[in-house]
Write an enzyme that holds these catalytic residues in place. Structure first.
Site, short mmCIF file in Angstrom:
data_model
loop_
_atom_site.label_atom_id
_atom_site.label_comp_id
_atom_site.label_asym_id
_atom_site.label_seq_id
_atom_site.Cartn_x
_atom_site.Cartn_y
_atom_site.Cartn_z
N GLU A 1 9.72 -1.92 -16.49
CA GLU A 1 8.91 -0.73 -16.22
C GLU A 1 9.65 0.58 -16.53
O GLU A 1 9.03 1.55 -16.96
CB GLU A 1 8.43 -0.70 -14.77
CG GLU A 1 7.36 -1.73 -14.42
CD GLU A 1 7.95 -3.08 -14.03
OE1 GLU A 1 9.19 -3.27 -14.17
OE2 GLU A 1 7.19 -3.95 -13.58
N MET B 1 32.08 7.74 -23.56
CA MET B 1 32.18 9.08 -22.98
C MET B 1 32.98 9.04 -21.68
O MET B 1 33.75 9.97 -21.39
CB MET B 1 30.78 9.66 -22.74
CG MET B 1 30.78 11.12 -22.34
SD MET B 1 31.67 12.16 -23.51
CE MET B 1 30.34 12.78 -24.53
N PHE C 1 3.03 -7.65 1.09
CA PHE C 1 3.78 -8.13 -0.07
C PHE C 1 3.73 -7.06 -1.17
O PHE C 1 2.68 -6.55 -1.51
CB PHE C 1 3.18 -9.45 -0.57
CG PHE C 1 3.85 -9.95 -1.82
CD1 PHE C 1 5.19 -10.32 -1.81
CD2 PHE C 1 3.15 -10.02 -3.03
CE1 PHE C 1 5.81 -10.75 -2.96
CE2 PHE C 1 3.76 -10.46 -4.18
CZ PHE C 1 5.10 -10.83 -4.15
N GLN C 2 4.88 -6.75 -1.71
CA GLN C 2 5.04 -5.75 -2.78
C GLN C 2 4.50 -4.37 -2.40
O GLN C 2 4.02 -3.63 -3.24
CB GLN C 2 4.41 -6.24 -4.08
CG GLN C 2 5.18 -7.42 -4.65
CD GLN C 2 4.85 -7.75 -6.09
OE1 GLN C 2 3.72 -7.59 -6.51
NE2 GLN C 2 5.83 -8.24 -6.83
C1 LIG Z 1 22.19 4.88 -16.20
C2 LIG Z 1 23.50 5.55 -16.41
N1 LIG Z 1 24.60 5.03 -15.83
C3 LIG Z 1 25.81 5.62 -16.01
C4 LIG Z 1 25.92 6.76 -16.77
C5 LIG Z 1 27.27 7.44 -16.94
N2 LIG Z 1 27.67 7.44 -18.35
C6 LIG Z 1 27.50 8.52 -19.15
S1 LIG Z 1 28.00 8.23 -20.72
C7 LIG Z 1 28.50 6.69 -20.34
C8 LIG Z 1 29.11 5.80 -21.38
C9 LIG Z 1 28.14 5.34 -22.40
O1 LIG Z 1 28.75 4.34 -23.17
P1 LIG Z 1 28.05 3.82 -24.47
O2 LIG Z 1 26.65 3.49 -24.22
O3 LIG Z 1 28.87 2.71 -25.03
O4 LIG Z 1 28.08 5.09 -25.42
P2 LIG Z 1 29.33 5.90 -26.02
O5 LIG Z 1 29.70 6.95 -25.03
O6 LIG Z 1 30.44 4.92 -26.25
O7 LIG Z 1 28.81 6.48 -27.28
C10 LIG Z 1 28.26 6.39 -19.00
C11 LIG Z 1 28.60 5.12 -18.34
C12 LIG Z 1 24.73 7.27 -17.31
N3 LIG Z 1 24.72 8.39 -18.02
N4 LIG Z 1 23.54 6.64 -17.15
#
Ligand SMILES: Cc1ncc(C[n+]2csc(CCOP(=O)(O)OP(=O)(O)O)c2C)c(N)n1
Length: 576
Positions: free
Chosen positions: A51, A481, A113-114
C-alpha cells in the site's frame, strides 16, 4: 427504485465525474464491495504490491501530470501502510486522494478485526481527512476531497469509508457546489504589493530568482520564464522546483542548497534581492538561517499564507496563486522597464559576470575513470540520453543528489523525487505512477541499492502492467548517503551501512520475466544504457559505481550556505 445504487457504485460515479482514469491500490476485507463494483467498471485499478507504493505511485502520477493521484487501501494494516506515502505527499504538497475502507460502523471502537483509527492516525499526515458516517454524505465528501487536494496549496486528503457505507443503497444526487466556509484560497495577490515588488525589483543590483516546487504545482513555469526573460534575472530552482525553468535556459544557474552548486549557493548568499516563488526556505536550502542571504531584501510569493515569514522575514509578502501573481507582476515589470532598466544596468552586468565566474570556477565536474564507473559519469550519461526530455524518478540518497545535479529537466513533471520527507523506496513506485500518467515518455527510475530493495516487490507491478520503465540501480554497496556522513562526521566509523548482499539482477529480472544486466566497466556504460532504452519493455540495470565517492559541494548541517566543502580533503604535500 431502480436508480438506487450502492455506496461502492456511488463512489465510482464520483471518481468518474472527477475524471479519474487510474487508481493505485490493494484490496481487503472491508473494501470487497468496492472491488466488486470495480470489476465491471472502466476505471483502471492498478494492483501494487504494497500500500505504501500505492500512495507513492499516486504521488508520481500527480507530479508527472499535474492531476490528482488516487490510491486505495483496506482498513487496519492497509491504511497504516499508506501513512508514509501520505506524509510524503504532505511534505511535497502532492495532490492525492486516499480512499480507505473502515470496519462496519457498528463495530467501530470495538477493536474489531483489522480496525485501526485511520482518521486519528492520518489527521496530521493529511491536508484534511474525513470519516464517512452515512451514504448520504459520501458524494459531497468525495468531491470536497478532490477540491481540497487540488486547490490552494495542494496535498493529500483521505476519506475513510466503513464497509456498510459501501454496501448501503441510496439515490445519487450530483454535487453542484462545494461550500467550505473555513477554507479560503487567496489567488489574486495584492495589486499594490505586486506593484511595489516590481519597483523593488528594478531598484535591485543583484537580484536572484529562487523558484521552488510551487512553480510546478501552480503551473506557473511559462510565467516564470517570462519573468526571467523580461528582467534577465539569474534563477535557481530548488530540488522540488527543477524543471520550473528549463535546465538548459541560459538564466538557470542550477540547484541551491546542501548539495547545490557553488554558483547557486554563492548567488543565494550574495544577492541583494531574493524573489522567492513557491518556496519554503527549507533548511536543506538555506543552511544556517541566521547566515542566509544576509544582504537580501525578500519578495515572497506563495499561495499558503503560513509559509510567508515562517523561516525568513519577507519585505514584500504576496499571498496568491503564482501563475496569476506572475502574470500581473510581469505586466508591471514590463510597464516600468523602459524607465527603470538602465539605472542599475552596470551593477547588474557586474552581478551576471560574477555569477558566470562562479560557474566557471567550480562547475559540477564530471569525473571519469578507466577502471570504475563514477556516479557522476552515470548521471551525465543519463542526462545525455535524456537530452532534457525524459522523466526521471529517484529514490533517496547520494544518487538522488547526483541526479539532481547532473540531469537537466526542460519541463515540469520530469523530475520526481521525495524532497521533503526523503522517503527511501519512493523511486520505483513513483515511476509506475509517472509512466501511467505519461505513457508517451521515457521514464528512468533511479535508485540506490538500499532504496531499490525497499521497493523491489513493485517489479511485479511493472511487469504485469507492461510498463517500459528503465530501472537504474546505482549500486555502491552501501547506504551511501549515511556512509558519507559517517565518513565525514563520525570518524569513518561505518556502522550498519554495508549492503553486502544484492541479488544478481540478471536472475532477478529473469525471475519476473524481463531483462536485467550488471555493468561494472566504464567502457560498457553508454552501450548498456542505450540497450536498456531501446528495449521495448522494462529493463533493470545494476550499475556498480565507485563505492566511496561523496557528493559535493556539501554545506555541512548547520553551516552557512556559502561555507561549502567543495571536495574531498586534498593530500597535504609533505615538505622537508
Ligand atoms: C525510509 C527511510 N529510511 C531511512 C532513511 C535514511 N537514509 C537517507 S539516505 C540513506 C541511504 C540510502 O542508500 P541507497 O539507497 O543505497 O542510496 P545511496 O545513498 O547509496 O545513493 C538512508 C538510509 C530514509 N531516507 N528513508
Amino acid at each position: 427504485m431502480s436508480n438506487l445504487m450502492t455506496g461502492a457504485k456511488m463512489l465510482l460515479e464520483c471518481l468518474s465525474r472527477e475524471g479519474v482514469e487510474v487508481m493505485f491500490g490493494y484490496p481487503g476485507g472491508v473494501t470487497l464491495p468496492f472491488y466488486d463494483a470495480l470489476y465491471d467498471n472502466p476505471l483502471r485499478h492498478v494492483l501494487v504490491r504494497h500500500e505504501e507504493n500505492a500512495a507513492f505511485a499516486a504521488s508520481g502520477y500527480a507530479k508527472a501530470t499535474g492531476k490528482i493521484g488516487v490510491c486505495c487501501a483496506t482498513s487496519g494494516p492497509g491504511a497504516t501502510n499508506l501513512v508514509t506515502g501520505l506524509v510524503d505527499a504532505m511534505m511535497d504538497s502532492a495532490p492525492i486522494v486516499a480512499l480507505t475502507g473502515q470496519v462496519t460502523s457498528s463495530l467501530i471502537g470495538s477493536d474489531a478485526f483489522q480496525e485501526a483509527d485511520t482518521f486519528g492516525i492520518t489527521r496530521s499526515a493529511t491536508k484534511h481527512n474525513y470519516m464517512v458516517r452515512n451514504l448520504a454524505e459520501l458524494p459531497q465528501i468525495i468531491h470536497e476531497a478532490f477540491y481540497l487536494a487540488g486547490s490552494g496549496r495542494p496535498g493529500p486528503v483521505l476519506v475513510d469509508i466503513p464497509k456498510d457505507v459501501f454496501m448501503a443503497r441510496g439515490q445519487y444526487e450530483p454535487v453542484t457546489e462545494i461550500h467550505l466556509p473555513g477554507y479560503k484560497v487567496f489567488t489574486e495577490g495584492h495589486s499594490g504589493q505586486i506593484r511595489r515588488a516590481a519597483q523593488m525589483f528594478w531598484e535591485a543590483e543583484r537580484p536572484l530568482v529562487y523558484a521552488g516546487g510551487g512553480i510546478l504545482l501552480g503551473k506557473a513555469h511559462k510565467e516564470l520564464r517570462e519573468f526571467v526573460e523580461i528582467t534577465d534575472s539569474p534563477a535557481v530552482c530548488t530540488l522540488m522546483g527543477l524543471g520550473g525553468l528549463p535546465g538548459s535556459h541560459p538564466n538557470f544557474i542550477s540547484m541551491p542548497g546542501m548539495h547545490g552548486s557553488y554558483a547557486a549557493n554563492m548567488a543565494m548568499y550574495n544577492n541583494d534581492l531574493l524573489i522567492a516563488l513557491g518556496v519554503r526556505f527549507d533548511d536543506r536550502v538555506t543552511g544556517r538561517l541566521a547566515a542566509f542571504a544576509p544582504h537580501a531584501r525578500v519578495i515572497h510569493v506563495d499561495i499558503d499564507p503560513a509559509e510567508i515569514g515562517k523561516n525568513r522575514h519577507a519585505d514584500i509578502p504576496i499571498v496568491g496563486d503564482l501563475k496569476r501573481v506572475l502574470q500581473k507582476l510581469n505586466r508591471v515589470l514590463t510597464e516600468l522597464k523602459p524607465e527603470a532598466e538602465a539605472k542599475k544596468s552596470d551593477a547588474r552586468k557586474t552581478w551576471w559576470r560574477q555569477i558566470r565566474d562562479w560557474k566557471e570556477e567550480h562547475p559540477f565536474d564530471s569525473p571519469r575513470s578507466e577502471s570504475e564507473i563514477k556516479p557522476q559519469h552515470l548521471m551525465a550519461e543519463i542526462d545525455r540520453i535524456s537530452g532534457g526530455k525524459a522523466i526521471v524518478t529517484s529514490d533517496v540518497g547520494q544518487h538522488q543528489m547526483w541526479a539532481a545535479q547532473y540531469i537537466r529537466f526542460d519541463e515540469p513533471g520530469q523530475w520526481i523525487n521525495s524532497g521533503g520527507l526523503g522517503s527511501m523506496g519512493y523511486g520505483l513506485p513513483s515511476a509506475i505512477g509517472a509512466q501511467f500518467g505519461r505513457p508517451d515518455k521515457l521514464v528512468f527510475a533511479i535508485a540506490g541499492d538500499g532504496g531499490f530493495q525497499m521497493s523491489l516487490p513493485e517489479l511485479a507491478t511493472i511487469v504485469s502492467q507492461g510498463l517500459p520503465i528503465k530501472i537504474i540501480v546505482m549500486n555502491n554497496g552501501y547506504l551511501g548517503m549515511v556512509r558519507q556522513w559517517q565518513e565525514l562526521f563520525y570518524n569513518n566509523r561505518l556502522s550498519s551501512v554495508t549492503l553486502d548482499t544484492f541479488p544478481q539482477v540478471e536472475l532477478l529480472a529473469a525471475a519476473y520475466g524481463f531483462k536485467g544486466r550488471t555493468v561494472e566497466n566504464p567502457s560498457e556504460l553508454t552501450e548498456a544504457l542505450e540497450t536498456a532504452v531501446a528495449e521495448p519493455g522494462p529493463y533493470l540495470l545494476n550499475i556498480k559505481v565507485t563505492p566511496f565517492e561523496n557528493v559535493y559541494p556539501m554545506v555541512p548541517a548547520g553551516g552557512a550556505i556559502n561555507e561549502m566543502v567543495l571536495g574531498p580533503p586534498q593530500p597535504v604535500a609533505v615538505g622537508d
